[in-house]
Design a protein around this motif. Structure first.
Motif, PDB file in Angstrom:
ATOM      1  N   THR A   2      24.564 -52.246  -9.097  1.00 23.04           N
ATOM      2  CA  THR A   2      23.870 -51.355  -9.970  1.00 23.04           C
ATOM      3  C   THR A   2      22.332 -51.828 -10.283  1.00 23.04           C
TER       4      THR A   2
ATOM      5  N   TYR B 293      21.227 -49.593  -7.498  1.00 24.52           N
ATOM      6  CA  TYR B 293      21.510 -48.129  -7.840  1.00 24.52           C
ATOM      7  C   TYR B 293      22.022 -47.947  -9.189  1.00 24.52           C
TER       8      TYR B 293
ATOM      9  N   ASP C 129      20.715 -41.809  -1.352  1.00 22.02           N
ATOM     10  CA  ASP C 129      19.946 -42.859  -2.057  1.00 22.02           C
ATOM     11  C   ASP C 129      20.721 -44.375  -1.832  1.00 22.02           C
ATOM     12  N   TYR C 130      21.909 -44.254  -1.566  1.00 24.12           N
ATOM     13  CA  TYR C 130      22.578 -45.389  -1.632  1.00 24.12           C
ATOM     14  C   TYR C 130      23.702 -45.275  -0.439  1.00 24.12           C
TER      15      TYR C 130
ATOM     16  N   LYS D 231      24.101 -40.136  -3.475  1.00 27.65           N
ATOM     17  CA  LYS D 231      22.933 -39.467  -4.087  1.00 27.65           C
ATOM     18  C   LYS D 231      23.041 -38.809  -5.689  1.00 27.65           C
TER      19      LYS D 231
END
Length: 142
Positions: free
Chosen positions: A44, A47, A90-91, A141
Motif C-alpha cells: 500500500t 498502491y 497500475d500495479y 487498476k
C-alpha cells in the motif's frame, strides 16, 4: 478477454487489514456478482487502497500484448520500448500458483504467491479453472 488474460473481473474492496505490516495491507474484496472472494496482500506504499474502492484485477500468462511467452526474460525486461499489458494497469506482480482446493459446492480455491505477498480466490470452478498453470502475472487498476 484475450487468451493471454486468464481471469479479469471488477471488485469492490470491503475490508483492509493493515495491522501486521507497515507497508503491506491484506484486502478483501468481492466481484460484482458477489460470487468470487479475493483476498490479496498489496504494497500500500506503492498502491494505496481504501474501503469501497473499485479495482479491476486480471491474471495473465504474459505481459506481451500478443500473448507470446516472455522467453525467460525477467518481467521488468519484457517489452522494453514496446507496449505491454503492464502499461494498461497500475500495479503488476509476477507469481506462482501453488495450490488449488475444492471449495463448497462448485467453488474452488486458488492460492498464488507473489514473492511473499499472497493472493487467495474462492469462486466458481468455471471462472477460476483457467488458472491451473504454474506462473501468472497479477495486473490491477482502479
Amino acid at each position: 478477454m484475450s487468451e493471454n488474460i486468464l481471469f479479469e473481473s471488477s471488485f469492490k474492496v470491503n475490508d483492509i487489514n493493515s495491522a501486521k505490516y507497515d507497508r503491506v495491507s491484506r484486502i478483501k474484496a468481492y466481484n460484482d456478482n458477489q460470487d468470487i472472494l479475493l483476498t490479496l496482500d498489496v504494497n500500500t506504499e506503492l498502491y494505496p487502497l481504501n474501503v469501497e474502492d473499485r479495482i479491476t484485477v486480471a491474471l495473465a500468462l504474459s505481459l506481451n500484448l500478443d500473448g507470446s511467452k516472455d522467453d525467460g526474460k525477467g518481467w521488468r525486461e519484457v517489452g522494453r520500448g514496446e507496449q505491454t499489458l503492464a502499461d494498461e494497469y497500475d500495479y503488476v506482480c509476477h507469481g506462482k500458483i501453488y495450490r488449488f482446493e475444492e471449495g463448497s459446492g462448485d467453488n474452488i480455491k486458488v492460492y498464488v504467491s507473489f514473492g511473499g505477498l499472497l493472493l487467495y480466490m474462492d469462486g466458481p470452478y468455471a471462472s477460476l479453472n483457467a488458472l491451473r498453470i504454474d506462473h501468472v502475472y497479477l495486473l490491477m487498476k482502479k
